[in-house]
Motif scaffolding. Sequence first.
Motif, PDB file in Angstrom:
ATOM      1  N   ALA A  24       0.820  -1.209   0.000  1.00 40.84           N
ATOM      2  CA  ALA A  24       0.000   0.000   0.000  1.00 40.84           C
ATOM      3  C   ALA A  24       0.855   1.261   0.000  1.00 40.84           C
ATOM      4  N   SER A  28       1.089   5.029  -2.436  1.00 38.81           N
ATOM      5  CA  SER A  28       0.667   6.181  -1.648  1.00 38.81           C
ATOM      6  C   SER A  28       1.592   7.373  -1.890  1.00 38.81           C
ATOM      7  N   HIS A 275     -14.916   6.012   0.579  1.00 36.60           N
ATOM      8  CA  HIS A 275     -14.342   4.752   1.042  1.00 36.60           C
ATOM      9  C   HIS A 275     -15.350   3.606   1.053  1.00 36.60           C
ATOM     10  N   ALA A 295      -9.582  -1.642  -2.043  1.00 38.18           N
ATOM     11  CA  ALA A 295      -9.358  -0.584  -1.055  1.00 38.18           C
ATOM     12  C   ALA A 295     -10.641  -0.189  -0.337  1.00 38.18           C
ATOM     13  N   ASN A 296     -11.757  -0.243  -1.022  1.00 40.65           N
ATOM     14  CA  ASN A 296     -13.006   0.252  -0.449  1.00 40.65           C
ATOM     15  C   ASN A 296     -13.790  -0.835   0.285  1.00 40.65           C
ATOM     16  N   LYS A 329      -5.900  -4.869   3.974  1.00 38.51           N
ATOM     17  CA  LYS A 329      -5.824  -3.660   3.152  1.00 38.51           C
ATOM     18  C   LYS A 329      -6.379  -2.458   3.916  1.00 38.51           C
ATOM     19  N   LEU A 333      -4.221   0.875   4.810  1.00 34.50           N
ATOM     20  CA  LEU A 333      -4.618   2.204   4.332  1.00 34.50           C
ATOM     21  C   LEU A 333      -4.871   3.159   5.492  1.00 34.50           C
ATOM     22  N   ASN A 334      -5.433   2.650   6.577  1.00 35.99           N
ATOM     23  CA  ASN A 334      -5.652   3.509   7.736  1.00 35.99           C
ATOM     24  C   ASN A 334      -4.320   3.901   8.373  1.00 35.99           C
ATOM     25  N   ALA A 337      -2.886   6.598   6.304  1.00 35.08           N
ATOM     26  CA  ALA A 337      -3.610   7.847   6.571  1.00 35.08           C
ATOM     27  C   ALA A 337      -3.131   8.472   7.880  1.00 35.08           C
TER      28      ALA A 337
END
Length: 352
Positions: A24, A28, A275, A295-296, A329, A333-334, A337
């Motif tokens: 990931a 990014s 999301h 991702a979603n 995933k 992603l979190n 973020a």
Amino acid sequence: MTKNIYKVAIVGASTLAGKELSEALAESAFAASDFVLFDADEAAGKLETVADDVTFVRKLEAESFAGADFVFFAGEPETSLAHWKAAQKAGASVVDMTFALEATPGVPVRAPWVAELLHEAGSQPDLQTPAVVAAHPAAVLLATVLGQLNTRHKVKSASATVLEPASQYGRAAMDELHQQTVALLSFQPLPKDVYDAQAAFNITPLMGAETKVKLAETEQRIRRHYTTLTGSALPMPALQLAHAASFHGTIASVLVELEAPASEEQMAVALDGEHVDVLLDETDPPSNLSVAGQANIQVRVRPEPPPAAVPGTGQSEKYWLWIAADNLKLAALNAIACGAELARLRPQGKVQ
């Protein structure tokens, strides 16, 4: 976040969470960074790929974090506890994916896009923040979906049954689930070092007395993290956690009650967001297979017939939400973020 060149360290690079994070990160705003990989002694020397670069996994040492801008802990909680202060002392921004630091004073539990969705519910990091804990993916899933719905239709109450896969508990749990499956099909004794119970071909809210998969503790963590992320912006769902006999993908069956009636079409429009993908009736429903690598978060909406009428309070509407997400995933992603949120507090991004 601008694409500055950082020095980024991943501790636990050979774990399932570490590998997913590496992939990931390559897609990014951190992709141009200089990556350094660390893991336990037995993984040291292995080759891993991050952002198209092949690099060796290194052993953690006293000076491992020198010059690091960011350190992501994705291995064992004990490793995070043993080394996070060294990373902080070296001047790095620390993101804990292992939940080891959640009880540490001054360390907030974060899911930045949930905070943005709910207008900054929860404690934001500042220059005095020593580290952040990336929230449990099931808490992020529930807060994201209910928060997205709540932007247009006020959520009165909710109840959720969450099914977690083996991958949430690491490679050892994955391996034992596979071994149990093979053993059952060949009528052999079951290995039970991790679960201390039959996990294969089974869905259960409780494992054996000596299990290393602590479902009750995880359930309480999801509750804590959800409450921290949402504050008073959303009601706390009645929650039950169970372990599913699957390798990947978190599933949640959620019954929501709205304060005012809404049509199925209105629900779909409200849930669809940055999301969240809403899958309509003509497509296959969300599943642990459909979300693999996605991702979603995926959601399907179904009304609970008949709509409930509450005397004296007006009519309320109930809907079932069937939700699925790639847990690894979503966690990666979190965490990224969280890193991006910390990057905005740094005066500049460069390899020191």
